[in-house]
Motif scaffolding. Structure first.
Motif, mmCIF file in Angstrom:
data_model
loop_
_atom_site.group_PDB
_atom_site.id
_atom_site.type_symbol
_atom_site.label_atom_id
_atom_site.label_comp_id
_atom_site.label_asym_id
_atom_site.label_seq_id
_atom_site.Cartn_x
_atom_site.Cartn_y
_atom_site.Cartn_z
ATOM 1 N N ILE A 181 0.822 -1.207 0.000
ATOM 2 C CA ILE A 181 0.000 0.000 0.000
ATOM 3 C C ILE A 181 0.858 1.259 0.000
ATOM 4 C CG2 ILE A 181 -1.670 1.295 1.382
ATOM 5 C CD1 ILE A 181 -2.832 -1.372 2.236
ATOM 6 N N ALA A 182 2.049 1.199 0.576
ATOM 7 C CA ALA A 182 2.882 2.386 0.730
ATOM 8 C C ALA A 182 3.511 2.866 -0.571
ATOM 9 C CB ALA A 182 3.987 2.112 1.750
ATOM 10 N N PHE A 230 1.065 2.002 -6.962
ATOM 11 C CA PHE A 230 -0.181 1.258 -6.822
ATOM 12 C C PHE A 230 -1.310 2.112 -6.267
ATOM 13 C CE2 PHE A 230 2.762 -2.453 -6.597
ATOM 14 C CZ PHE A 230 2.359 -2.997 -7.795
ATOM 15 N N SER A 231 -1.014 3.256 -5.687
ATOM 16 C CA SER A 231 -2.079 4.073 -5.121
ATOM 17 C C SER A 231 -2.529 5.190 -6.049
ATOM 18 C CB SER A 231 -1.622 4.660 -3.787
ATOM 19 O OG SER A 231 -0.546 5.538 -3.985
ATOM 20 N N ALA A 232 -1.853 5.417 -7.168
ATOM 21 C CA ALA A 232 -2.220 6.517 -8.058
ATOM 22 C C ALA A 232 -3.540 6.251 -8.781
ATOM 23 C CB ALA A 232 -1.106 6.761 -9.072
ATOM 24 N N LEU A 252 -11.074 7.770 -7.407
ATOM 25 C CA LEU A 252 -11.779 8.434 -6.317
ATOM 26 C C LEU A 252 -12.014 9.907 -6.649
ATOM 27 C CD1 LEU A 252 -12.879 8.345 -3.396
ATOM 28 C CD2 LEU A 252 -10.592 8.956 -2.641
ATOM 29 N N MET A 253 -11.027 10.563 -7.233
ATOM 30 C CA MET A 253 -11.178 11.963 -7.613
ATOM 31 C C MET A 253 -12.293 12.128 -8.659
ATOM 32 S SD MET A 253 -8.366 14.467 -9.362
ATOM 33 C CE MET A 253 -8.271 13.432 -10.803
#
Length: 131
Positions: free
Chosen positions: A57-58, A62-64, A70-71
């Motif tokens: 997760i860090a 992978f979080s982009a 979400l945006m």
């Protein structure tokens, strides 16, 4: 037990648990945990269970994508996108074709430029050059 035997046993366990209609993520997590436990020991398996999720997760790569989705979801439900679509509809109302124009308009302009150059070359080669 040899590591190859542990691997084949894990593969058989994955197929059997999926045939029992368990969720694939849960099946893979359980079988991999059991395989690490069998290959090393329980302390190493629990250490990986604690460390790997945070490391996964860090990382920003992978979080982009989830943040981008979400945006878009928030912008859509906040009504921001409705104004943009209405503005584009008003701007493109007089253009023949309306909505598809922004997509194929630049390609058409580039094609015209390419065709002009090609026609110019063809005309120059077909006619005798006068200098």
């Amino acid at each position: 037990m040899d590591r190859l035997e542990i691997g084949f046993t894990g593969l058989a366990a994955v197929l059997a648990l999926i045939a029992l209609r368990l969720p694939i993520g849960l099946v893979l997590a359980l079988v991999s945990f059991a395989g690490i436990w069998a290959c090393t020991n329980g302390t190493a398996a629990w250490g990986l269970v604690k460390a790997v999720p945070y490391q996964f997760i860090a990382t920003w790569s992978f979080s982009a994508v989830p943040m981008f989705l979400l945006m878009g979801y928030i912008a859509s439900h906040a009504g921001l996108t409705n104004g943009l679509f209405k503005a584009m509809r008003v701007m493109l109302a007089r253009v023949p074709g309306g909505w598809p124009v922004p997509r194929w308009g630049p390609a058409r302009c580039l094609r015209r430029r390419r065709d002009r150059r090609w026609r110019h070359r063809r005309r120059c080669h077909a006619l005798p050059c006068r200098r």
